[in-house]
Write a protein that holds these residues in place. Structure first.
Motif, PDB file in Angstrom:
ATOM      1  N   SER A 194       0.818  -1.213   0.000  1.00 16.22           N
ATOM      2  CA  SER A 194       0.000   0.000   0.000  1.00 16.22           C
ATOM      3  C   SER A 194       0.851   1.263   0.000  1.00 16.22           C
ATOM      4  CB  SER A 194      -0.935   0.011   1.221  1.00 16.22           C
ATOM      5  OG  SER A 194      -1.841  -1.064   1.173  1.00 16.22           O
ATOM      6  N   GLU A 195       2.137   1.112   0.263  1.00 18.16           N
ATOM      7  CA  GLU A 195       3.017   2.269   0.326  1.00 18.16           C
ATOM      8  C   GLU A 195       3.401   2.738  -1.077  1.00 18.16           C
ATOM      9  OE1 GLU A 195       6.287   1.074   2.989  1.00 18.16           O
ATOM     10  OE2 GLU A 195       5.361   2.456   4.396  1.00 18.16           O
ATOM     11  N   GLY A 196       3.634   4.035  -1.198  1.00 18.33           N
ATOM     12  CA  GLY A 196       4.024   4.592  -2.483  1.00 18.33           C
ATOM     13  C   GLY A 196       5.325   4.022  -3.004  1.00 18.33           C
ATOM     14  N   ASP A 197       6.231   3.641  -2.087  1.00 20.90           N
ATOM     15  CA  ASP A 197       7.519   3.080  -2.505  1.00 20.90           C
ATOM     16  C   ASP A 197       7.323   1.824  -3.339  1.00 20.90           C
ATOM     17  OD1 ASP A 197       9.840   4.455  -0.584  1.00 20.90           O
ATOM     18  OD2 ASP A 197       7.853   4.423   0.307  1.00 20.90           O
ATOM     19  N   PHE A 198       6.300   1.038  -3.014  1.00 16.23           N
ATOM     20  CA  PHE A 198       6.020  -0.185  -3.764  1.00 16.23           C
ATOM     21  C   PHE A 198       5.723   0.164  -5.223  1.00 16.23           C
ATOM     22  CE2 PHE A 198       2.858  -3.213  -5.424  1.00 16.23           C
ATOM     23  CZ  PHE A 198       3.543  -4.413  -5.297  1.00 16.23           C
ATOM     24  N   HIS A 199       4.820   1.108  -5.421  1.00 19.50           N
ATOM     25  CA  HIS A 199       4.471   1.529  -6.783  1.00 19.50           C
ATOM     26  C   HIS A 199       5.694   2.079  -7.508  1.00 19.50           C
ATOM     27  CE1 HIS A 199       2.461   3.587 -10.113  1.00 19.50           C
ATOM     28  NE2 HIS A 199       3.202   4.631  -9.789  1.00 19.50           N
ATOM     29  N   GLU A 200       6.427   2.964  -6.849  1.00 17.73           N
ATOM     30  CA  GLU A 200       7.577   3.591  -7.496  1.00 17.73           C
ATOM     31  C   GLU A 200       8.636   2.561  -7.878  1.00 17.73           C
ATOM     32  OE1 GLU A 200       9.204   6.971  -5.527  1.00 17.73           O
ATOM     33  OE2 GLU A 200       7.253   7.889  -5.119  1.00 17.73           O
ATOM     34  N   SER A 237      11.361   9.322  -4.331  1.00 18.19           N
ATOM     35  CA  SER A 237      11.691   8.353  -3.296  1.00 18.19           C
ATOM     36  C   SER A 237      12.445   7.160  -3.874  1.00 18.19           C
ATOM     37  CB  SER A 237      10.403   7.887  -2.594  1.00 18.19           C
ATOM     38  OG  SER A 237      10.701   7.137  -1.440  1.00 18.19           O
ATOM     39  N   ALA A 238      11.898   6.573  -4.929  1.00 21.17           N
ATOM     40  CA  ALA A 238      12.527   5.383  -5.516  1.00 21.17           C
ATOM     41  C   ALA A 238      13.919   5.689  -6.052  1.00 21.17           C
ATOM     42  CB  ALA A 238      11.652   4.812  -6.626  1.00 21.17           C
ATOM     43  N   ILE A 239      14.117   6.882  -6.616  1.00 23.78           N
ATOM     44  CA  ILE A 239      15.417   7.169  -7.222  1.00 23.78           C
ATOM     45  C   ILE A 239      16.484   7.396  -6.147  1.00 23.78           C
ATOM     46  CG2 ILE A 239      16.682   8.697  -8.766  1.00 23.78           C
ATOM     47  CD1 ILE A 239      14.618   6.725 -10.042  1.00 23.78           C
ATOM     48  N   VAL A 240      16.108   7.998  -5.029  1.00 19.93           N
ATOM     49  CA  VAL A 240      17.049   8.081  -3.905  1.00 19.93           C
ATOM     50  C   VAL A 240      17.417   6.672  -3.445  1.00 19.93           C
ATOM     51  CG1 VAL A 240      17.333   8.808  -1.499  1.00 19.93           C
ATOM     52  CG2 VAL A 240      16.264  10.354  -3.151  1.00 19.93           C
ATOM     53  N   GLU A 241      16.420   5.794  -3.379  1.00 24.41           N
ATOM     54  CA  GLU A 241      16.659   4.407  -2.967  1.00 24.41           C
ATOM     55  C   GLU A 241      17.525   3.664  -3.974  1.00 24.41           C
ATOM     56  OE1 GLU A 241      12.241   4.693  -1.009  1.00 24.41           O
ATOM     57  OE2 GLU A 241      12.576   3.254  -2.633  1.00 24.41           O
ATOM     58  N   VAL A 242      17.317   3.931  -5.255  1.00 19.57           N
ATOM     59  CA  VAL A 242      18.178   3.332  -6.285  1.00 19.57           C
ATOM     60  C   VAL A 242      19.629   3.753  -6.055  1.00 19.57           C
ATOM     61  CG1 VAL A 242      18.779   3.388  -8.739  1.00 19.57           C
ATOM     62  CG2 VAL A 242      16.409   3.023  -8.054  1.00 19.57           C
ATOM     63  N   GLY A 243      19.830   5.026  -5.714  1.00 19.90           N
ATOM     64  CA  GLY A 243      21.181   5.492  -5.407  1.00 19.90           C
ATOM     65  C   GLY A 243      21.791   4.713  -4.256  1.00 19.90           C
ATOM     66  N   MET A 244      20.975   4.418  -3.240  1.00 18.30           N
ATOM     67  CA  MET A 244      21.454   3.625  -2.107  1.00 18.30           C
ATOM     68  C   MET A 244      21.836   2.226  -2.557  1.00 18.30           C
ATOM     69  SD  MET A 244      21.975   3.690   1.230  1.00 18.30           S
ATOM     70  CE  MET A 244      23.163   2.380   1.554  1.00 18.30           C
ATOM     71  N   GLY A 245      21.007   1.619  -3.406  1.00 16.32           N
ATOM     72  CA  GLY A 245      21.316   0.284  -3.905  1.00 16.32           C
ATOM     73  C   GLY A 245      22.583   0.256  -4.740  1.00 16.32           C
ATOM     74  N   LEU A 246      22.765   1.265  -5.576  1.00 18.13           N
ATOM     75  CA  LEU A 246      24.008   1.366  -6.355  1.00 18.13           C
ATOM     76  C   LEU A 246      25.216   1.443  -5.426  1.00 18.13           C
ATOM     77  CD1 LEU A 246      22.966   3.881  -9.175  1.00 18.13           C
ATOM     78  CD2 LEU A 246      23.572   1.478  -9.493  1.00 18.13           C
ATOM     79  N   SER A 247      25.086   2.201  -4.344  1.00 16.51           N
ATOM     80  CA  SER A 247      26.198   2.336  -3.398  1.00 16.51           C
ATOM     81  C   SER A 247      26.542   0.994  -2.762  1.00 16.51           C
ATOM     82  CB  SER A 247      25.847   3.363  -2.315  1.00 16.51           C
ATOM     83  OG  SER A 247      26.926   3.532  -1.417  1.00 16.51           O
ATOM     84  N   ILE A 248      25.523   0.221  -2.390  1.00 15.18           N
ATOM     85  CA  ILE A 248      25.760  -1.103  -1.817  1.00 15.18           C
ATOM     86  C   ILE A 248      26.544  -1.965  -2.792  1.00 15.18           C
ATOM     87  CG2 ILE A 248      24.600  -3.250  -1.117  1.00 15.18           C
ATOM     88  CD1 ILE A 248      22.357  -1.458   0.066  1.00 15.18           C
ATOM     89  N   ALA A 249      26.260  -1.780  -4.069  1.00  9.70           N
ATOM     90  CA  ALA A 249      26.941  -2.559  -5.118  1.00  9.70           C
ATOM     91  C   ALA A 249      28.245  -1.910  -5.582  1.00  9.70           C
ATOM     92  CB  ALA A 249      26.004  -2.748  -6.308  1.00  9.70           C
ATOM     93  N   SER A 287      11.000  16.618  -0.725  1.00  9.26           N
ATOM     94  CA  SER A 287      10.025  16.182   0.278  1.00  9.26           C
ATOM     95  C   SER A 287       9.342  14.891  -0.146  1.00  9.26           C
ATOM     96  CB  SER A 287       8.985  17.282   0.529  1.00  9.26           C
ATOM     97  OG  SER A 287       8.353  17.657  -0.682  1.00  9.26           O
ATOM     98  N   SER A 288       9.234  14.647  -1.458  1.00  4.50           N
ATOM     99  CA  SER A 288       8.649  13.399  -1.939  1.00  4.50           C
ATOM    100  C   SER A 288       9.600  12.220  -1.754  1.00  4.50           C
ATOM    101  CB  SER A 288       8.279  13.524  -3.426  1.00  4.50           C
ATOM    102  OG  SER A 288       7.248  14.466  -3.596  1.00  4.50           O
ATOM    103  N   GLY A 289      10.853  12.497  -1.446  1.00  4.29           N
ATOM    104  CA  GLY A 289      11.817  11.431  -1.186  1.00  4.29           C
ATOM    105  C   GLY A 289      12.469  11.586   0.171  1.00  4.29           C
ATOM    106  N   PHE A 290      11.785  12.256   1.088  1.00  3.60           N
ATOM    107  CA  PHE A 290      12.383  12.617   2.378  1.00  3.60           C
ATOM    108  C   PHE A 290      12.749  11.387   3.206  1.00  3.60           C
ATOM    109  CE2 PHE A 290      12.214  14.378   6.747  1.00  3.60           C
ATOM    110  CZ  PHE A 290      13.084  15.444   6.586  1.00  3.60           C
ATOM    111  N   ASN A 291      11.855  10.405   3.252  1.00  6.84           N
ATOM    112  CA  ASN A 291      12.076   9.235   4.098  1.00  6.84           C
ATOM    113  C   ASN A 291      13.389   8.520   3.790  1.00  6.84           C
ATOM    114  OD1 ASN A 291      11.695   6.989   5.817  1.00  6.84           O
ATOM    115  ND2 ASN A 291      10.543   5.910   4.262  1.00  6.84           N
ATOM    116  N   PRO A 292      13.654   8.129   2.545  1.00  4.66           N
ATOM    117  CA  PRO A 292      14.926   7.433   2.311  1.00  4.66           C
ATOM    118  C   PRO A 292      16.152   8.314   2.536  1.00  4.66           C
ATOM    119  CG  PRO A 292      13.777   7.827   0.227  1.00  4.66           C
ATOM    120  CD  PRO A 292      12.810   8.148   1.330  1.00  4.66           C
TER     121      PRO A 292
END
Length: 658
Positions: A153-159, A398-410, A425-430
């Motif tokens: 139900s979270e927006g992150d899922f859709h993104e 939000s998803a693109i900030v998270e993608v950046g995090m995933g790239l960093s892990i890799a 603000s739309s990507g504040f949480n990550p």
């Protein structure tokens, strides 16, 4: 329950069984320890073991899995020593977070696992980033990520699903549909028959799997992952299962109808598979007893080791040192060649030279590829570096900030352009919960730069003109850079990209094409935490950054008799307090100018620091000058009234005369 062995070997069947029994026995022990007060909390996965085991065994050991708190079987199947898991749950040093986080809120590069955070959704986008790295490196690897039906139900899922589909990323999205999000039933969580139906809307393949049937899970996932390695694409899997205990043990299960509990108890994945193996002569009573006894002995041995480990001794210096990953700044000086450059061109050239220096660096943002970005900073980049490294993104901060995090892990650096700083603000949480905390939590750096075009004076109104740096200077783990000149912008951007920590790089839109300066043509760096002393004097200290520096310069040019130290902070985190203190101790007066509204801004902290450390040197109260306590308006005359620029001269003269 119907099992189809197909062509699976006996050794594989027994290993599937062993791997399911192990987390079940660990959980039963943890429930005892919980009642004894020896652990503080427990999220049970009893009844769902087949999903974690089947997925993990179908994956290759060098492929990342991003599990949830009911996926103990992922951790045990990957061979993590039990004493380290037990130490993690007890907050001991030999765990994975040095006592800083609990349960499965950790990652381990050694075992290719990235655990969840409590906000659930961000790990889906992080999986996208890891999968993107695999695709860029041509490694032919799959990334698996778990969520529950509530998390969908979270927006992150859709993104995350949308990005994975648009970019055709090899991500296996595993949704464990166990009937309840805490106490909320699926009927109140979504209004479609099956979550798998959503795959059609994302343009991706989807399947429904009996999550309690270990052979169906393993066989289906193994077939899919083998295909995804050859033909990279995302796949959505909905595992139908049930949660036999509460959301966590304190929650209980009173909200679940007893007949539903009874129905699913008959579908227990461990008991049913055990009976199947025995009925088919693949497992004897003696072998079952030996397997369980060996696991029980292992559990008891490792529990003893964890309990005997000393509690963590608090050490403030260790805590502070672990907030950021160590970064050895390399001072690179340019040749004497230089050219007159606008602020915007210095940013563009700095980006281009960093792309040349770091040959895997990826830039992501809305409209940055063929269009070149709304400010044309990446214009021409796609011809130089290609679409793989200059990536247009959907509108999903939000998803693109998270993608950046995933790239960093890799192991890949990234720059994410917020089209306007307001949109963060739309990507504040990550940003504040994932990028900022990952190194402190489990020593995983977030090697991401967020470019933040910001600021007023351009009549863009309340959603395109904010200067919102104070949202982030408050958050430990983030670095905040805010240059005022072309020279500083280029050099500090190079350092930001070199730094393995998350950096928010603020670029004032009003300066983009209004400021020019001689800038070295070559690549060079400038240090963080070192302010620039632009003017010197003995009468007063003026402290500012960004556009405020230029406002102060205008006032000083108008009032040529004022003898002032003018400090351009350049970086707000880290902050150069020594330059501030030295100046204030010399002049005895300090005024701090910021474009942001007053309350809670960086000026408040700088003022407090001066009072705490320089009080005996002060000849007057410290003065703060900032914009009005309103959102920034659109109309030119209202915006002029809002901004601090026209109030600064009056405040400065009054403080000098104090």
């Amino acid at each position: 329950m119907q099992y189809n062995i197909k062509n699976l070997e006996t050794n594989t069947l027994i290993m599937l069984y062993k791997n399911m029994v192990k987390p079940r026995l660990i959980e039963e022990k943890m429930l005892i320890l919980l009642r004894q007060g020896k652990i503080s909390k427990w999220f049970s996965g009893i009844g769902q073991e087949a999903i974690a085991i089947g997925v993990t065994m179908a994956m290759n050991k060098d492929e990342y899995i991003l599990p949830m708190h009911r996926n103990l079987g992922v951790f045990t199947s990957r061979g993590i020593p039990l004493h380290r898991l037990f130490a993690q749950w007890q907050g001991k040093a030999s765990g994975f977070t040095k006592g800083r986080d609990r349960s499965f809120h950790f990652g381990t590069r050694e075992y290719k696992i990235v655990g969840m955070i409590s906000h659930l959704g961000p790990q889906l986008g992080v999986a996208d980033g890891i999968a993107l790295a695999s695709k860029l490196k041509k490694e032919h690897k799959v990334t698996a990520v778990f969520t529950g039906e509530g998390g969908t139900s979270e927006g992150d899922f859709h993104e995350a699903l949308n990005v994975a589909s648009v970019w055709q990323l090899p991500v296996l999205f595993c949704v464990e549909n166990n009937g309840y999000g805490l106490s909320t039933p699926t009927s109140e969580q979504y209004n479609c028959k099956d979550i798998a139906d959503r795959g059609l809307g994302y343009g991706m393949e989807s399947h429904i799997i009996d999550g309690n049937n270990i052979l169906e899970v393993y066989s289906k996932v193994k077939k899919l992952t083998e295909s995804m390695r050859v033909n990279p694409r995302p796949v959505l899997l909905e595992f139908k299962t049930f949660r036999m205990r509460g959301h966590e043990e304190a929650s209980g299960t009173k909200y679940v109808p007893q007949d539903l509990m009874d129905l699913w108890a008959k579908k227990d994945p461990v008991i049913n598979f055990q009976l199947f193996l025995k009925e088919n002569g693949l497992l004897t009573d003696e072998e079952e007893a030996d397997i369980k006894q060996n696991i029980t002995n292992e559990i008891n041995l490792h529990l003893t080791q964890a309990f005997e480990e000393d509690d963590i001794a608090p050490d403030g210096s260790i805590e502070l040192n672990d907030v950021y990953k160590d970064f050895e700044y390399e001072n690179i000086t340019p040749s004497s060649d230089s050219k007159d450059m606008r602020f915007v061109d210095a940013i563009s050239e700095g980006l281009k030279q960093s792309m040349e220096r770091h040959d895997t660096l990826v830039i992501m943002g809305q409209d940055i590829a063929e269009y070149g970005g709304v400010f044309k900073i990446t214009e021409g980049f796609i011809e130089l570096f290609g679409k793989e490294r200059i990536r247009n993104t959907p509108i999903c901060e939000s998803a693109i900030v998270e993608v950046g995090m995933g790239l960093s892990i890799a192991g890949i650096k990234s720059v994410v352009e917020m089209q306007f700083a307001d949109f963060v603000s739309s990507g504040f949480n990550p940003v504040v919960n994932y990028l900022a905390k990952s190194h402190y939590r489990w020593e995983q750096s977030a090697d991401v730069v967020l470019r933040m075009p910001c600021g007023g004076g351009v009549a863009a109104g309340p959603f395109h003109s904010q200067t919102n740096e104070a949202w982030f200077t408050k958050t430990p783990g983030l670095k905040v850079v805010y240059p005022a000149f072309s020279y500083d912008a280029k050099g500090l951007l190079a350092t930001a990209i070199n730094d393995p920590n998350p950096v928010l790089f603020f670029e004032h839109k009003g300066l983009y094409r209004s400021i020019r300066q001689e800038v070295p043509s070559d690549y060079y760096t400038l240090p963080f935490g070192k302010a620039s002393l632009i003017k010197t004097g003995t009468e007063i200290t003026i402290i500012s950054y960004g556009s405020g520096v230029h406002w102060a310069l205008e006032v000083l040019e108008k009032n040529t008799t004022i003898q002032a130290d003018l400090i351009d902070l350049r970086t707000l985190q880290p902050l150069d307090t020594q330059t501030i203190y030295d100046s204030v101790k010399k002049t005895g007066k300090a005024i701090i100018l910021q474009e942001d509204s007053l309350f809670g801004g960086i000026a408040s902290d700088v003022s407090a620091l001066i009072v705490e450390h320089c009080f005996e040197y002060l000849d007057a109260p410290v003065r703060r000058v900032a914009s009005m306590e309103t959102p920034i308006p659109f109309a030119k005359q209202l915006e002029a009234q809002y901004l601090a620029k026209d109030r600064f001269e009056t405040a400065l003269l009054a403080l000098i005369a104090y």
